[in-house]
Design a protein around this motif. Structure first.
Motif, PDB file in Angstrom:
ATOM      1  N   PRO A  53      36.669  35.583  48.992  1.00  0.00           N
ATOM      2  CA  PRO A  53      37.472  36.739  49.391  1.00  0.00           C
ATOM      3  C   PRO A  53      37.245  37.895  48.417  1.00  0.00           C
ATOM      4  O   PRO A  53      37.130  37.670  47.212  1.00  0.00           O
ATOM      5  CB  PRO A  53      38.911  36.227  49.292  1.00  0.00           C
ATOM      6  N   VAL A  54      37.173  39.086  48.934  1.00  0.00           N
ATOM      7  CA  VAL A  54      36.887  40.243  48.084  1.00  0.00           C
ATOM      8  C   VAL A  54      37.890  41.348  48.367  1.00  0.00           C
ATOM      9  O   VAL A  54      38.026  41.795  49.500  1.00  0.00           O
ATOM     10  CB  VAL A  54      35.464  40.778  48.352  1.00  0.00           C
ATOM     11  N   TYR A  55      38.598  41.730  47.331  1.00  0.00           N
ATOM     12  CA  TYR A  55      39.545  42.833  47.488  1.00  0.00           C
ATOM     13  C   TYR A  55      39.412  43.756  46.287  1.00  0.00           C
ATOM     14  O   TYR A  55      39.773  43.374  45.177  1.00  0.00           O
ATOM     15  CB  TYR A  55      40.966  42.285  47.622  1.00  0.00           C
ATOM     16  N   GLU A  90      36.815  44.776  44.386  1.00  0.00           N
ATOM     17  CA  GLU A  90      36.118  44.139  43.269  1.00  0.00           C
ATOM     18  C   GLU A  90      34.833  44.880  42.916  1.00  0.00           C
ATOM     19  O   GLU A  90      33.872  44.267  42.445  1.00  0.00           O
ATOM     20  CB  GLU A  90      35.787  42.677  43.619  1.00  0.00           C
ATOM     21  N   ASN A 140      44.312  44.653  54.635  1.00  0.00           N
ATOM     22  CA  ASN A 140      44.542  43.718  53.544  1.00  0.00           C
ATOM     23  C   ASN A 140      45.519  42.632  53.996  1.00  0.00           C
ATOM     24  O   ASN A 140      46.698  42.900  54.221  1.00  0.00           O
ATOM     25  CB  ASN A 140      45.081  44.475  52.323  1.00  0.00           C
ATOM     26  N   GLY A 200      45.682  39.540  52.408  1.00  0.00           N
ATOM     27  CA  GLY A 200      45.945  38.610  51.324  1.00  0.00           C
ATOM     28  C   GLY A 200      44.843  37.574  51.198  1.00  0.00           C
ATOM     29  O   GLY A 200      44.139  37.260  52.156  1.00  0.00           O
ATOM     30  N   GLN A 201      44.726  37.065  49.982  1.00  0.00           N
ATOM     31  CA  GLN A 201      43.659  36.140  49.625  1.00  0.00           C
ATOM     32  C   GLN A 201      43.535  34.955  50.590  1.00  0.00           C
ATOM     33  O   GLN A 201      42.444  34.611  51.031  1.00  0.00           O
ATOM     34  CB  GLN A 201      43.938  35.655  48.210  1.00  0.00           C
ATOM     35  N   ALA A 224      42.270  35.828  54.026  1.00  0.00           N
ATOM     36  CA  ALA A 224      40.843  36.149  53.943  1.00  0.00           C
ATOM     37  C   ALA A 224      40.024  34.863  53.925  1.00  0.00           C
ATOM     38  O   ALA A 224      39.017  34.739  54.632  1.00  0.00           O
ATOM     39  CB  ALA A 224      40.566  36.989  52.699  1.00  0.00           C
ATOM     40  N   ASP A 253      36.524  32.595  43.744  1.00  0.00           N
ATOM     41  CA  ASP A 253      37.040  33.952  43.566  1.00  0.00           C
ATOM     42  C   ASP A 253      35.892  34.899  43.257  1.00  0.00           C
ATOM     43  O   ASP A 253      34.882  34.490  42.692  1.00  0.00           O
ATOM     44  CB  ASP A 253      38.047  34.004  42.407  1.00  0.00           C
ATOM     45  N   ALA A 254      36.071  36.154  43.589  1.00  0.00           N
ATOM     46  CA  ALA A 254      34.999  37.126  43.381  1.00  0.00           C
ATOM     47  C   ALA A 254      34.926  37.595  41.928  1.00  0.00           C
ATOM     48  O   ALA A 254      33.981  38.257  41.530  1.00  0.00           O
ATOM     49  CB  ALA A 254      35.210  38.325  44.300  1.00  0.00           C
ATOM     50  N   ASP A 255      35.911  37.241  41.118  1.00  0.00           N
ATOM     51  CA  ASP A 255      35.998  37.847  39.787  1.00  0.00           C
ATOM     52  C   ASP A 255      35.277  37.052  38.699  1.00  0.00           C
ATOM     53  O   ASP A 255      35.398  37.367  37.526  1.00  0.00           O
ATOM     54  CB  ASP A 255      37.457  38.047  39.400  1.00  0.00           C
ATOM     55  N   GLN A 283      35.943  34.278  37.443  1.00  0.00           N
ATOM     56  CA  GLN A 283      36.756  33.470  36.514  1.00  0.00           C
ATOM     57  C   GLN A 283      36.383  32.002  36.644  1.00  0.00           C
ATOM     58  O   GLN A 283      36.504  31.240  35.694  1.00  0.00           O
ATOM     59  CB  GLN A 283      38.241  33.683  36.793  1.00  0.00           C
ATOM     60  N   ARG A 335      38.294  37.321  33.409  1.00  0.00           N
ATOM     61  CA  ARG A 335      37.897  38.137  34.558  1.00  0.00           C
ATOM     62  C   ARG A 335      36.722  39.014  34.146  1.00  0.00           C
ATOM     63  O   ARG A 335      36.789  39.718  33.139  1.00  0.00           O
ATOM     64  CB  ARG A 335      39.079  39.013  34.947  1.00  0.00           C
ATOM     65  N   GLU A 377      40.902  44.244  37.674  1.00  0.00           N
ATOM     66  CA  GLU A 377      42.204  43.706  37.299  1.00  0.00           C
ATOM     67  C   GLU A 377      42.653  42.632  38.268  1.00  0.00           C
ATOM     68  O   GLU A 377      42.189  42.577  39.397  1.00  0.00           O
ATOM     69  CB  GLU A 377      43.239  44.844  37.326  1.00  0.00           C
ATOM     70  N   SER A 378      43.563  41.791  37.792  1.00  0.00           N
ATOM     71  CA  SER A 378      44.135  40.791  38.677  1.00  0.00           C
ATOM     72  C   SER A 378      44.866  41.494  39.809  1.00  0.00           C
ATOM     73  O   SER A 378      45.546  42.486  39.593  1.00  0.00           O
ATOM     74  CB  SER A 378      45.103  39.902  37.914  1.00  0.00           C
ATOM     75  N   LYS A 379      44.716  40.934  41.023  1.00  0.00           N
ATOM     76  CA  LYS A 379      45.362  41.556  42.176  1.00  0.00           C
ATOM     77  C   LYS A 379      46.791  41.046  42.331  1.00  0.00           C
ATOM     78  O   LYS A 379      47.489  41.422  43.248  1.00  0.00           O
ATOM     79  CB  LYS A 379      44.559  41.267  43.445  1.00  0.00           C
TER      80      LYS A 379
END
Ligand code: UDP
Ligand code: MG
Length: 321
Positions: free
Chosen positions: A14-16, A18, A76, A78-79, A82, A99-101, A103, A204, A208-210
């Motif tokens: 999921p990408v929001y 990023e 949007n 939500g994760q 998605a 996750d796209a970040d 982590q 990350r 930033e954290s969503k």
């Protein structure tokens, strides 16, 4: 070389918003997946990003159309919604969420697949030396424990989204019509042989954290009310005990009135008791609201998300790609 028509592995991301981290993700994800030597597809779901994420995803699709699919949602959701959209589209026999970040390092995917080779249909993960701040760690430890008590869903680390699911479980999850749900917990209810493996956790990469404190609280309410009616039952139990106690108290006050006569002292004690009861009442109404809200969302039966476009290579060209 690696055909995507029937990939054995689907990676759902999921990408929001990023944009800052996506390039780094592409740079690590594709080599990591290539190294597994299995036919794969990477499915990116754009969850209504308002930054340059979409054009970055488009660029990546053009670069690797054989193994990349991009689902563009029109808003949007939500994760977890998605991921749900990704599950509906996934063609692989095994599906890994990421996750796209960055982590959760994509290099760890092989570990999850190894656990599946050993016969597990659902592989959860536990983050080693978690790179979040102490308050965040403490809060999620507390919530984990509470959730486990209430819902009997055993996840050592509910926050880690790097997980692998067998196709059967993915199909079952995709057929659930729930709106506010928590996919790892849902998967757990369908899994026959779940297991957990330890994976590395990194800071990350960018952005930033969503999740704000508010959305974390929301998530945990969804997790508890979505998988258990225990809070509701607890409430009726509490109501019973309290009404019994206050009934006894009234009897006591009545007898006291007969024996001692009228008295104005102890007024504040009464206040205290009243406030206490009112607060419980308010909480109870709020709790009812949680469930009524879920029922409401469910009976409206709206589509859970709308797909605006899917970027993928046409099927024929993929056969011998
Ligand atoms: N995400 C999403 N929709 C949202 C919020 C987040 O698709 O409304 C994605 C986000 O792009 C990331 C993943 O969900 O890939 C996890 O989000 P984040 O890293 O912000 O959560 P955290 O790691 O802080 O729990
Ligand atoms: Mg994150």
């Amino acid at each position: 070389m690696i055909a995507m028509s029937n990939p054995s592995l689907s990676v759902v991301i999921p990408v929001y918003n990023e944009e800052e981290g996506l390039q780094a993700l592409f740079d690590r994800l594709y080599p990591a997946l290539d190294a597994l030597h299995v036919p794969y597809e990477a499915i990116f779901i754009n969850d209504g990003s308002t930054d340059r994420s979409v054009s970055l995803l488009r660029g990546q699709f053009e670069k690797r159309p054989d193994t990349t699919r991009v689902i563009l949602l029109n808003g949007n959701y939500g994760q977890h919604m998605a991921i749900m959209a990704g599950f509906e589209q996934a063609r692989g026999n095994r599906v890994v969420t990421l996750d796209a970040d960055l982590q959760n390092p994509p290099e760890e995917i092989g570990k999850l697949l190894a656990a599946m080779d050993a016969g597990h249909d659902y592989v959860g993960t536990v983050r080693q030396n978690r790179q979040d701040n102490a308050w965040r760690r403490w809060a999620s430890r507390l919530m984990n424990r509470l959730r486990e008590r209430i819902t009997h869903i055993h996840m050592t680390d509910q926050g880690c989204m790097l997980r692998a699911y067998d196709r059967k479980i993915v199909r079952a999850i995709a057929s659930c019509r729930e709106v506010n749900t928590f996919i790892p917990a849902l998967a757990y209810t369908f899994a026959a042989h779940p297991t957990e493996v330890a994976v590395r956790h990194e800071e990350r990469a960018a952005g930033e954290s969503k999740y704000s404190l508010y959305s974390l609280v929301r998530l945990n309410f969804d997790l508890v009310t979505g998988f258990s009616v225990f809070p509701l039952q607890l409430f009726s139990l509490l109501g019973m005990v309290l009404s019994l106690l206050s009934g006894l108290f009234v009897v006591y006050l009545f007898i006291r009135r007969l024996v001692v006569g009228p008295e104005a002292e102890g007024l504040f004690t009464l206040f205290a008791i009243t406030f206490f009861l009112i607060s419980i009442l308010l909480f109870g109404i709020g709790l009812l609201g949680e469930y009524v809200g879920r029922i409401y969302q469910q009976v409206r039966d709206r589509p859970r998300f709308l797909i605006e476009a899917i970027l993928e290579a046409p099927r024929e060209s993929r056969q011998d790609a």
